[in-house]
Scaffold this motif. Structure first.
Motif, PDB file in Angstrom:
ATOM      1  N   ASP A   1     -10.702 -11.617  -0.019  1.00 57.70           N
ATOM      2  CA  ASP A   1     -11.140 -10.820  -1.102  1.00 57.70           C
ATOM      3  C   ASP A   1      -9.750 -10.597  -2.030  1.00 57.70           C
ATOM      4  O   ASP A   1      -9.801 -10.157  -3.083  1.00 57.70           O
ATOM      5  CB  ASP A   1     -11.872  -9.667  -0.567  1.00 57.70           C
ATOM      6  N   ALA A   2      -8.700 -10.286  -1.087  1.00 61.09           N
ATOM      7  CA  ALA A   2      -7.508 -10.160  -1.727  1.00 61.09           C
ATOM      8  C   ALA A   2      -6.819 -11.019  -2.495  1.00 61.09           C
ATOM      9  O   ALA A   2      -6.389 -10.834  -3.723  1.00 61.09           O
ATOM     10  CB  ALA A   2      -6.327  -9.454  -0.575  1.00 61.09           C
TER      11      ALA A   2
ATOM     12  N   ARG B   1       0.771  -1.100   0.080  1.00 59.96           N
ATOM     13  CA  ARG B   1       0.024  -0.077  -0.175  1.00 59.96           C
ATOM     14  C   ARG B   1       0.950   1.272  -0.055  1.00 59.96           C
ATOM     15  O   ARG B   1       0.327   2.603  -0.215  1.00 59.96           O
ATOM     16  CB  ARG B   1      -0.900   0.089   1.285  1.00 59.96           C
TER      17      ARG B   1
ATOM     18  N   THR C   1     -11.420  -9.789   4.638  1.00 59.15           N
ATOM     19  CA  THR C   1     -11.234  -9.115   3.204  1.00 59.15           C
ATOM     20  C   THR C   1      -9.738  -9.297   3.050  1.00 59.15           C
ATOM     21  O   THR C   1      -9.474  -9.343   1.745  1.00 59.15           O
ATOM     22  CB  THR C   1     -11.806  -7.642   3.473  1.00 59.15           C
TER      23      THR C   1
ATOM     24  N   ALA D   1      -9.013 -11.276  -5.841  1.00 62.82           N
ATOM     25  CA  ALA D   1      -8.498 -10.430  -6.638  1.00 62.82           C
ATOM     26  C   ALA D   1      -7.282 -10.684  -7.419  1.00 62.82           C
ATOM     27  O   ALA D   1      -7.041 -10.345  -8.738  1.00 62.82           O
ATOM     28  CB  ALA D   1      -8.416  -9.025  -5.990  1.00 62.82           C
TER      29      ALA D   1
ATOM     30  N   ARG E   1       2.563  -0.559  -6.158  1.00 58.81           N
ATOM     31  CA  ARG E   1       1.270  -0.275  -5.222  1.00 58.81           C
ATOM     32  C   ARG E   1      -0.007  -1.098  -5.402  1.00 58.81           C
ATOM     33  O   ARG E   1      -0.229  -1.271  -6.838  1.00 58.81           O
ATOM     34  CB  ARG E   1       0.835   1.183  -5.440  1.00 58.81           C
ATOM     35  N   TRP E   2      -0.363  -1.774  -4.487  1.00 61.17           N
ATOM     36  CA  TRP E   2      -1.519  -2.456  -4.434  1.00 61.17           C
ATOM     37  C   TRP E   2      -2.244  -2.093  -3.065  1.00 61.17           C
ATOM     38  O   TRP E   2      -1.714  -2.085  -2.226  1.00 61.17           O
ATOM     39  CB  TRP E   2      -1.074  -3.981  -4.365  1.00 61.17           C
ATOM     40  N   ASP E   3      -3.488  -1.905  -3.363  1.00 61.50           N
ATOM     41  CA  ASP E   3      -4.496  -1.594  -2.119  1.00 61.50           C
ATOM     42  C   ASP E   3      -5.565  -2.642  -2.269  1.00 61.50           C
ATOM     43  O   ASP E   3      -6.907  -2.277  -2.792  1.00 61.50           O
ATOM     44  CB  ASP E   3      -5.114  -0.269  -2.266  1.00 61.50           C
ATOM     45  N   PRO E   4      -5.498  -3.693  -2.112  1.00 60.41           N
ATOM     46  CA  PRO E   4      -6.419  -5.042  -2.010  1.00 60.41           C
ATOM     47  C   PRO E   4      -7.463  -4.381  -1.115  1.00 60.41           C
ATOM     48  O   PRO E   4      -7.493  -3.724  -0.325  1.00 60.41           O
ATOM     49  CB  PRO E   4      -5.802  -6.215  -1.331  1.00 60.41           C
ATOM     50  N   PRO E   5      -8.879  -4.899  -1.560  1.00 60.60           N
ATOM     51  CA  PRO E   5      -9.146  -5.738  -2.613  1.00 60.60           C
ATOM     52  C   PRO E   5      -9.429  -5.371  -4.096  1.00 60.60           C
ATOM     53  O   PRO E   5      -9.856  -6.236  -4.944  1.00 60.60           O
ATOM     54  CB  PRO E   5     -10.442  -6.480  -2.162  1.00 60.60           C
ATOM     55  N   ALA E   6      -8.653  -4.192  -4.413  1.00 59.56           N
ATOM     56  CA  ALA E   6      -8.698  -3.773  -5.756  1.00 59.56           C
ATOM     57  C   ALA E   6      -7.695  -4.844  -6.637  1.00 59.56           C
ATOM     58  O   ALA E   6      -6.663  -5.541  -6.150  1.00 59.56           O
ATOM     59  CB  ALA E   6      -8.178  -2.425  -5.714  1.00 59.56           C
ATOM     60  N   ALA E   7      -7.973  -4.720  -7.758  1.00 59.55           N
ATOM     61  CA  ALA E   7      -7.207  -5.596  -8.760  1.00 59.55           C
ATOM     62  C   ALA E   7      -5.617  -5.047  -8.479  1.00 59.55           C
ATOM     63  O   ALA E   7      -5.292  -3.899  -8.614  1.00 59.55           O
ATOM     64  CB  ALA E   7      -7.354  -5.620 -10.307  1.00 59.55           C
TER      65      ALA E   7
END
Length: 306
Positions: free
Chosen positions: A92-93, A32, A88, A96, A48-54
């Protein structure tokens, strides 16, 4: 290899990333806060990764393998909000991540996914010996693990080899369970938790990383218990840690006190018994560097670490 690691800034992830880089692999990290992560591990290529976005496609494309270690910490009061964050951050992550893998063209898709799970999969099982063939439990954390593993296994539908590691209590001198216990035990204030008869499926951080590398390199499919071959009861763990530190262990922590501090549901997790054994790792040739608790603790916190 070119390996993407989610959760690469955590205890296990950073140790794995360093091991991969040390042997000449290219390591991509997702965070993040990539700038902060890069300050700690500059040898990684951070995205950068901000799960649960792809996750970003450019980070995944062309990787040989993905190691998925992302997840909210468990050791907190299990309120409704905390449970939602835990689910999540894992389920969810991972969904994704798998969706993003499946969307890649065949030539760009990683060939393997090694994904984290936990021995919490088994629930509280007393003295029962637990191997990878054992049934799951039915408490909150067991259900999280079941759904987490199912999310990772979906990648098989896209032709990706999937290995899931059910990790035990990872021993590291500066973090996790041992990191929290050391200041207490060094003051001579340690003691067993609850009855002390519950089994603790521990593993040295070096063997946790070793099993992750082994799963990457040896075409391992399915589930693997990432635990040392010699689990111990909490009472034995307490005595061994105290002996290694040359301190007494005279202050037991009753379950009622845990419930008062952490809430009843987390207290139940902290005294749960899981006699998990790494049957598949042993059957398929992994050699544990630290199979016994005495040697592991002497290496981590003893006066003459090897």
């Amino acid at each position: 290899m070119r390996v993407l690691v989610t959760g690469a800034s955590g205890t296990i992830g950073s140790a794995l990333a360093r091991a991969l880089a040390a042997r000449g692999d290219t390591v991509i990290g997702l965070s993040r806060n990539p700038a902060r992560a890069a300050a700690r591990l500059p040898q990684l290529d951070w995205h950068r990764w901000d799960p649960p976005a792809a996750p970003p496609r450019q980070a995944l494309a062309g990787c040989d393998a993905v190691v998925n270690l992302v997840g909210e910490r468990i050791d907190q009061r299990l309120t409704a909000a905390a449970k939602e964050r835990i689910r999540t951050s894992r389920i969810d992550a991972t969904n994704a991540l798998v969706d993003a893998l499946a969307a890649l063209p065949d030539g760009e898709r990683p060939r393997a996914l090694v994904s984290q799970s936990a021995v919490g999969y088994y629930g509280d099982r007393g003295d029962e010996e637990l191997t990878e063939r054992s049934a799951p439990g039915d408490d909150f954390l067991a259900r999280v693990c079941v759904d987490w593993e199912r999310a990772a296994q979906r990648a098989e539908g896209a032709g990706v080899r999937v290995c899931v590691l059910r990790t035990g209590l990872v021993l590291d001198r500066s973090s996790g369970l041992l990191g929290r216990l050391l200041p207490i035990f060094r003051l001579g204030l340690g003691g067993r938790v609850g009855s002390g008869r519950q089994w603790m499926p521990w593993i040295h951080l070096e063997d946790e990383v070793g099993l992750l590398l082994w799963a990457l390199d040896h075409e391992v499919h399915g589930t693997v218990n990432a635990t040392a071959p010699n689990p111990v009861r909490n009472g034995e763990f307490t005595r061994t840690l105290a002996r290694t530190l040359r301190r007494p262990a005279l202050f037991p922590v009753p379950r009622a006190a845990l419930a008062l501090v952490f809430g009843g549901e987390l207290a139940a997790v902290l005294v749960a018994s899981q006699r998990a054994l790494p049957a598949r790792a042993l059957e398929e040739g992994y050699r544990f560097r630290w199979p016994d608790l005495d040697g592991a603790l002497e290496h981590l916190v003893g006066r003459s670490p090897r």
